[in-house]
Design a protein around this motif. Sequence first.
Motif, PDB file in Angstrom:
ATOM      1  N   LEU A  33       8.869   1.851  -3.583  1.00  0.00           N
ATOM      2  CA  LEU A  33       8.530   1.186  -4.833  1.00  0.00           C
ATOM      3  C   LEU A  33       7.039   1.333  -5.129  1.00  0.00           C
ATOM      4  O   LEU A  33       6.648   1.672  -6.257  1.00  0.00           O
ATOM      5  CB  LEU A  33       8.921  -0.288  -4.768  1.00  0.00           C
ATOM      6  N   ALA A  34       6.208   1.092  -4.114  1.00  0.00           N
ATOM      7  CA  ALA A  34       4.770   1.248  -4.300  1.00  0.00           C
ATOM      8  C   ALA A  34       4.410   2.689  -4.619  1.00  0.00           C
ATOM      9  O   ALA A  34       3.555   2.960  -5.473  1.00  0.00           O
ATOM     10  CB  ALA A  34       4.028   0.785  -3.049  1.00  0.00           C
ATOM     11  N   ARG A  35       5.074   3.635  -3.987  1.00  0.00           N
ATOM     12  CA  ARG A  35       4.748   5.045  -4.232  1.00  0.00           C
ATOM     13  C   ARG A  35       5.194   5.486  -5.629  1.00  0.00           C
ATOM     14  O   ARG A  35       4.543   6.306  -6.260  1.00  0.00           O
ATOM     15  CB  ARG A  35       5.401   5.926  -3.153  1.00  0.00           C
ATOM     16  N   VAL A  36       6.314   4.943  -6.105  1.00  0.00           N
ATOM     17  CA  VAL A  36       6.745   5.273  -7.466  1.00  0.00           C
ATOM     18  C   VAL A  36       5.767   4.713  -8.490  1.00  0.00           C
ATOM     19  O   VAL A  36       5.387   5.389  -9.460  1.00  0.00           O
ATOM     20  CB  VAL A  36       8.174   4.748  -7.719  1.00  0.00           C
ATOM     21  N   VAL A  37       5.312   3.469  -8.275  1.00  0.00           N
ATOM     22  CA  VAL A  37       4.361   2.867  -9.220  1.00  0.00           C
ATOM     23  C   VAL A  37       3.038   3.615  -9.195  1.00  0.00           C
ATOM     24  O   VAL A  37       2.480   3.962 -10.249  1.00  0.00           O
ATOM     25  CB  VAL A  37       4.156   1.375  -8.883  1.00  0.00           C
ATOM     26  N   TYR A  38       2.508   3.882  -8.018  1.00  0.00           N
ATOM     27  CA  TYR A  38       1.241   4.608  -7.924  1.00  0.00           C
ATOM     28  C   TYR A  38       1.404   6.065  -8.332  1.00  0.00           C
ATOM     29  O   TYR A  38       0.448   6.695  -8.802  1.00  0.00           O
ATOM     30  CB  TYR A  38       0.689   4.522  -6.504  1.00  0.00           C
ATOM     31  N   GLY A  39       2.599   6.628  -8.139  1.00  0.00           N
ATOM     32  CA  GLY A  39       2.832   7.991  -8.612  1.00  0.00           C
ATOM     33  C   GLY A  39       2.757   8.094 -10.124  1.00  0.00           C
ATOM     34  O   GLY A  39       2.382   9.131 -10.673  1.00  0.00           O
ATOM     35  N   GLY A  40       3.128   7.008 -10.809  1.00  0.00           N
ATOM     36  CA  GLY A  40       2.967   6.990 -12.258  1.00  0.00           C
ATOM     37  C   GLY A  40       1.521   7.115 -12.675  1.00  0.00           C
ATOM     38  O   GLY A  40       1.218   7.658 -13.747  1.00  0.00           O
ATOM     39  N   ARG A  41       0.597   6.619 -11.858  1.00  0.00           N
ATOM     40  CA  ARG A  41      -0.826   6.793 -12.160  1.00  0.00           C
ATOM     41  C   ARG A  41      -1.175   8.270 -12.286  1.00  0.00           C
ATOM     42  O   ARG A  41      -1.835   8.695 -13.229  1.00  0.00           O
ATOM     43  CB  ARG A  41      -1.670   6.171 -11.043  1.00  0.00           C
ATOM     44  N   THR A  42      -0.731   9.049 -11.310  1.00  0.00           N
ATOM     45  CA  THR A  42      -1.050  10.479 -11.309  1.00  0.00           C
ATOM     46  C   THR A  42      -0.427  11.176 -12.516  1.00  0.00           C
ATOM     47  O   THR A  42      -1.113  11.893 -13.255  1.00  0.00           O
ATOM     48  CB  THR A  42      -0.548  11.128 -10.010  1.00  0.00           C
ATOM     49  N   SER A  43       0.858  10.968 -12.730  1.00  0.00           N
ATOM     50  CA  SER A  43       1.548  11.669 -13.807  1.00  0.00           C
ATOM     51  C   SER A  43       1.019  11.259 -15.175  1.00  0.00           C
ATOM     52  O   SER A  43       0.799  12.112 -16.053  1.00  0.00           O
ATOM     53  CB  SER A  43       3.056  11.387 -13.719  1.00  0.00           C
ATOM     54  N   LEU A  44       0.801   9.971 -15.392  1.00  0.00           N
ATOM     55  CA  LEU A  44       0.309   9.513 -16.691  1.00  0.00           C
ATOM     56  C   LEU A  44      -1.145   9.921 -16.922  1.00  0.00           C
ATOM     57  O   LEU A  44      -1.547  10.189 -18.056  1.00  0.00           O
ATOM     58  CB  LEU A  44       0.458   7.999 -16.798  1.00  0.00           C
ATOM     59  N   ASP A  70       0.849  -1.186   0.000  1.00  0.00           N
ATOM     60  CA  ASP A  70       0.000   0.000   0.000  1.00  0.00           C
ATOM     61  C   ASP A  70       0.892   1.246   0.000  1.00  0.00           C
ATOM     62  O   ASP A  70       1.778   1.373   0.859  1.00  0.00           O
ATOM     63  CB  ASP A  70      -0.891  -0.010   1.243  1.00  0.00           C
ATOM     64  N   PRO A  71       0.682   2.179  -0.938  1.00  0.00           N
ATOM     65  CA  PRO A  71       1.601   3.321  -1.026  1.00  0.00           C
ATOM     66  C   PRO A  71       1.438   4.349   0.096  1.00  0.00           C
ATOM     67  O   PRO A  71       2.320   5.194   0.279  1.00  0.00           O
ATOM     68  CB  PRO A  71       1.249   3.938  -2.381  1.00  0.00           C
ATOM     69  N   VAL A  72       0.328   4.317   0.836  1.00  0.00           N
ATOM     70  CA  VAL A  72       0.105   5.319   1.885  1.00  0.00           C
ATOM     71  C   VAL A  72       0.104   4.708   3.288  1.00  0.00           C
ATOM     72  O   VAL A  72      -0.027   5.434   4.267  1.00  0.00           O
ATOM     73  CB  VAL A  72      -1.228   6.073   1.647  1.00  0.00           C
TER      74      VAL A  72
END
Length: 339
Positions: free
Chosen positions: A119-130, A85-87
């Motif tokens: 790692l989870a935050r980088v993957v989920y951060g891609g959701r926001t940016s993309l 979980d990223p948070v």
Amino acid sequence: MTEPPRKQGEPIQPTVEALLEEAPKTAADFAALDAAEGMAVEPITQWALFRARFTRHRLAMVAAGVLFVLVVLAIFAPLVPGLKDPVQPLIDENGRALNLLSPRGDFWFGTDQLGQDMLARVVYGGRTSLQVAGLTGLMVASIGTFIGSIAGYYGGWVDNMLMRFTDLILSLPLLPVAIVAAAWLRDTFEGREALSLAILLGSLLWGTLARIVRAEFLSLREKEFVEAAKAAGAKDRRIIFRHILPNAISPIIVNATLVIGVAIILEAALSFLGFGVRPPTPAWGQMAAEGGRLAVGGSGAWWMVVFPSAALIITVLSVNFLGDGLRDALDPTQTIERK
């Protein structure tokens, strides 16, 4: 070797009857003739030509693969096995937060100051940016194509009015206006900052595409096929969107692709400055800003800056290489050797 003397009364050139007698008459005759002379050539469609040109661009192919992996990870992040979980802060068996752990076995990208898995935050951060980049590209393509096509097709006062409005948009200082507008939109779209950033960036970045589309329409509207469509009684809407626009699609696709890279950078810059996505929702720019503050403070958490920044750089480079490949593949002046 000299030719045998022509008999008296023999025609100099073969007669029509003789040519018809020697000409192939059936499909089998034509196939045999093609095979004998090496003339059997398969027709090349526009899609096949585009695919052949694009696959020759190795960087574009690699970029397309990288972007495909990033998009799949962003969309299906909750289904990725082992992704945390990223948070949610990570806690050991003694109840202590696993904060600021360097990259190691179970934590490939380490953890941040709150004990969240990087790692989870980088993957989920891609959701926001993309998400911001994709919506921005769609808005830019829609607004720029519509305004540029109307201005280029009708000309006159319509062209003058629309282009002066476009000049106004292009004259705005991008980053200061984006910061002020983002600060206002954050309250209006609370909880939906990605949507607000996409609307903001799409409203500011369509001017260049509108000018490109206008120039294409000014050239294409004088072509013979447009005159033929007008003579056949086609309405303006059909001529614009059915006849002219498909011939101007190449620069639209290329420019929209490059705008996606610009949108990713601007979203990261706004998040870095604190005007983008609010924590705890991860975003690459916001994560790099937090890591930078900790690194300056002497924590030595280099991974908090390196990994989100690397994801940002790889994504932008991939988008730019993909845009280069599309530009070359859609360029009608490009040729491809036939083997």
